[in-house]
Design a protein around this motif. Structure first.
Motif, mmCIF file in Angstrom:
data_model
loop_
_atom_site.group_PDB
_atom_site.id
_atom_site.type_symbol
_atom_site.label_atom_id
_atom_site.label_comp_id
_atom_site.label_asym_id
_atom_site.label_seq_id
_atom_site.Cartn_x
_atom_site.Cartn_y
_atom_site.Cartn_z
ATOM 1 N N LEU A 11 0.877 -1.172 0.000
ATOM 2 C CA LEU A 11 0.000 0.000 0.000
ATOM 3 C C LEU A 11 0.907 1.213 0.000
ATOM 4 O O LEU A 11 1.500 1.556 1.036
ATOM 5 C CB LEU A 11 -0.924 0.018 1.221
ATOM 6 C CG LEU A 11 -1.995 -1.073 1.310
ATOM 7 C CD1 LEU A 11 -2.829 -0.888 2.567
ATOM 8 C CD2 LEU A 11 -2.893 -1.069 0.076
ATOM 9 N N GLY A 12 1.039 1.851 -1.138
ATOM 10 C CA GLY A 12 2.004 2.936 -1.237
ATOM 11 C C GLY A 12 3.397 2.413 -0.970
ATOM 12 O O GLY A 12 3.810 1.386 -1.517
ATOM 13 N N GLY A 160 -0.035 5.161 8.138
ATOM 14 C CA GLY A 160 -0.873 5.570 7.031
ATOM 15 C C GLY A 160 -2.160 6.174 7.554
ATOM 16 O O GLY A 160 -2.428 6.186 8.763
ATOM 17 N N ARG A 205 -2.267 14.892 1.297
ATOM 18 C CA ARG A 205 -1.136 14.393 0.509
ATOM 19 C C ARG A 205 0.032 15.376 0.532
ATOM 20 O O ARG A 205 1.196 14.975 0.623
ATOM 21 C CB ARG A 205 -1.590 14.122 -0.920
ATOM 22 C CG ARG A 205 -0.530 13.555 -1.833
ATOM 23 C CD ARG A 205 0.059 12.252 -1.298
ATOM 24 N NE ARG A 205 -0.820 11.119 -1.464
ATOM 25 C CZ ARG A 205 -0.594 9.938 -0.904
ATOM 26 N NH1 ARG A 205 0.464 9.755 -0.118
ATOM 27 N NH2 ARG A 205 -1.428 8.933 -1.082
ATOM 28 N N ARG A 210 4.375 11.727 -0.995
ATOM 29 C CA ARG A 210 3.863 10.784 -1.979
ATOM 30 C C ARG A 210 3.941 9.328 -1.531
ATOM 31 O O ARG A 210 3.137 8.504 -1.953
ATOM 32 C CB ARG A 210 4.651 10.910 -3.300
ATOM 33 C CG ARG A 210 4.605 12.257 -3.981
ATOM 34 C CD ARG A 210 3.206 12.771 -4.200
ATOM 35 N NE ARG A 210 2.286 11.806 -4.788
ATOM 36 C CZ ARG A 210 0.995 12.050 -4.994
ATOM 37 N NH1 ARG A 210 0.477 13.209 -4.617
ATOM 38 N NH2 ARG A 210 0.215 11.140 -5.526
ATOM 39 N N ASP A 211 4.923 8.969 -0.693
ATOM 40 C CA ASP A 211 5.125 7.560 -0.336
ATOM 41 C C ASP A 211 4.280 7.108 0.852
ATOM 42 O O ASP A 211 4.159 5.909 1.104
ATOM 43 C CB ASP A 211 6.605 7.299 -0.034
ATOM 44 C CG ASP A 211 7.480 7.408 -1.264
ATOM 45 O OD1 ASP A 211 6.951 7.190 -2.371
ATOM 46 O OD2 ASP A 211 8.673 7.725 -1.126
ATOM 47 N N PRO A 213 1.126 6.065 2.822
ATOM 48 C CA PRO A 213 -0.160 5.538 2.359
ATOM 49 C C PRO A 213 -1.353 6.375 2.821
ATOM 50 O O PRO A 213 -1.465 6.730 3.998
ATOM 51 C CB PRO A 213 -0.215 4.138 2.989
ATOM 52 C CG PRO A 213 1.196 3.798 3.319
ATOM 53 C CD PRO A 213 1.840 5.100 3.677
ATOM 54 N N ILE A 215 -5.558 6.056 2.161
ATOM 55 C CA ILE A 215 -6.654 5.294 1.565
ATOM 56 C C ILE A 215 -7.974 5.970 1.920
ATOM 57 O O ILE A 215 -8.018 6.872 2.761
ATOM 58 C CB ILE A 215 -6.634 3.816 2.021
ATOM 59 C CG1 ILE A 215 -6.993 3.690 3.507
ATOM 60 C CG2 ILE A 215 -5.264 3.196 1.760
ATOM 61 C CD1 ILE A 215 -7.093 2.245 3.994
ATOM 62 N N ASN A 245 -4.074 5.187 -2.252
ATOM 63 C CA ASN A 245 -3.360 3.911 -2.297
ATOM 64 C C ASN A 245 -4.280 2.707 -2.148
ATOM 65 O O ASN A 245 -3.838 1.572 -2.308
ATOM 66 C CB ASN A 245 -2.278 3.870 -1.225
ATOM 67 C CG ASN A 245 -1.232 4.949 -1.421
ATOM 68 O OD1 ASN A 245 -1.159 5.906 -0.659
ATOM 69 N ND2 ASN A 245 -0.432 4.830 -2.479
ATOM 70 N N ILE A 280 -5.291 0.672 -8.123
ATOM 71 C CA ILE A 280 -4.966 0.569 -6.705
ATOM 72 C C ILE A 280 -5.806 -0.530 -6.060
ATOM 73 O O ILE A 280 -6.874 -0.882 -6.566
ATOM 74 C CB ILE A 280 -5.187 1.916 -5.974
ATOM 75 C CG1 ILE A 280 -6.634 2.407 -6.150
ATOM 76 C CG2 ILE A 280 -4.183 2.954 -6.469
ATOM 77 C CD1 ILE A 280 -6.950 3.681 -5.374
#
Length: 325
Positions: A11-12, A160, A205, A210-211, A213, A215, A245, A280
């Motif tokens: 996930l990511g 995340g 975000r 960017r990395d 996660p 959802i 993600n 995704i």
């Protein structure tokens, strides 16, 4: 041969050891200030050993968005350290944990909410009462609260974030034509109704990178002919896929109407309808409680991960047995 339920998945930038998730379920054990307690440390720590991921219960991003008077929040720096103790207890088992960020909107608790707000001045029911329609300034303020909550989530040790856009809470209220009657840029077309979620996601975000996660949990159907459907969700989420993600597919909550029947895997058809339209992962949830059923869902590519909730409330070791072929 290893079963798909036991296979890792990304996930990511995060790799899960298996595809079984502990779904977010309220504990109703927070303090009056919305602080996590020893109950949360023990509850989540006890259940962390075998699942691939834990998603913490709904956590309020605003003091005016709490769902219950005994829920937990992340709307001040005071909340960080108690939540850090929860993430530490989960990480002790080498299991990652996401926080579920929420705002109740018109379904915020009257016990602890000073100002009930929503996209439109439409009541969920008599208990909650009529909310005030958010102004553009009010919308901007809440979006900023999501960003601050994301910042605190990282400081509290979460791996995340799940944005709660389901079960009739604020983001879902913007998405659904049943609760959003606005005529400005946040209402009307599907694209406009999705704008609030888009702006929340972009702010989160930008804060987490960017990395990390991120959802989203959605209610794929409003159980109404005039409400949201999987088809409309696909239309609204496809432009946002680059910010996400995974998609966690639940149902209902925008009105008091309940599904006519709750049966094994009753929400799965909605996840299966959404999955082909995205690259995704899609998470299925809802009465999927056996290894054979979960594994068959994954093998048939109806979903990519399986979330369970209530069995883990009753039996902390349920996941261990469910992972055994």
């Amino acid at each position: 041969m290893i079963s798909m339920l036991n296979e890792p998945i990304a996930l990511g930038g995060l790799r899960l050891k298996n595809r079984l998730i502990m779904a977010p379920l309220q504990q109703y054990m927070g303090t009056s200030e919305g602080l996590a307690t020893n109950h949360h440390i023990e509850h989540y720590g006890r259940r962390a050993q075998h699942v691939g991921l834990i998603i913490l219960e709904s956590t309020a991003i605003s003091p005016n968005g709490r769902l219950w008077g005994n829920d937990i929040g992340i709307f001040s720096d005071q909340h960080i350290e108690p939540l850090r103790k929860v993430t530490d207890a989960i990480h002790a088992h080498q299991t990652p944990v996401f926080i579920q960020l929420s705002h109740g909107g018109r379904k915020s608790s009257p016990e602890v909410t000073n100002s009930l707000v929503a996209p439109s001045a439409i009541a969920y029911d008599d208990y909650y009462g009529i909310p005030k329609a958010l102004s553009p300034v009010g919308i901007e303020h809440i979006i900023h609260e999501y960003r601050l909550a994301a910042k605190r989530s990282i400081e509290a040790g979460f791996d995340g974030i799940e944005i709660h856009a389901a079960h009739g809470f604020l983001i879902h209220q913007f998405m659904s034509p049943l609760s959003n009657k606005r005529t400005d840029a946040y209402g009307g077309s599907a694209e406009h109704r999705a704008r609030f979620l888009k702006e929340v996601l972009c702010e989160v975000r930008e804060e987490v990178g960017r990395d990390y996660p991120v959802i989203v949990r959605i209610s794929a159907t409003d159980y109404s002919k005039k409400g949201l459907t999987p088809t409309e969700w696909v239309r609204m989420l496809q432009p946002l896929e680059a910010e996400l993600n995974a998609i966690h597919v639940s149902t209902g909550g925008i009105t008091p109407v309940q599904p006519s029947d709750i049966y094994t895997a009753y929400q799965l058809p909605h996840a299966a309808a959404i999955k082909p339209h995205f690259t995704i992962p899609v998470i299925a949830v809802g009465e999927i409680y056996t290894h054979s059923l979960a594994n068959r869902i994954l093998e048939d590519q109806l979903a990519d991960l399986i979330a369970i909730g209530r069995p883990l409330l009753e039996d902390p070791d349920y996941a261990e047995r469910m992972l055994i072929p």
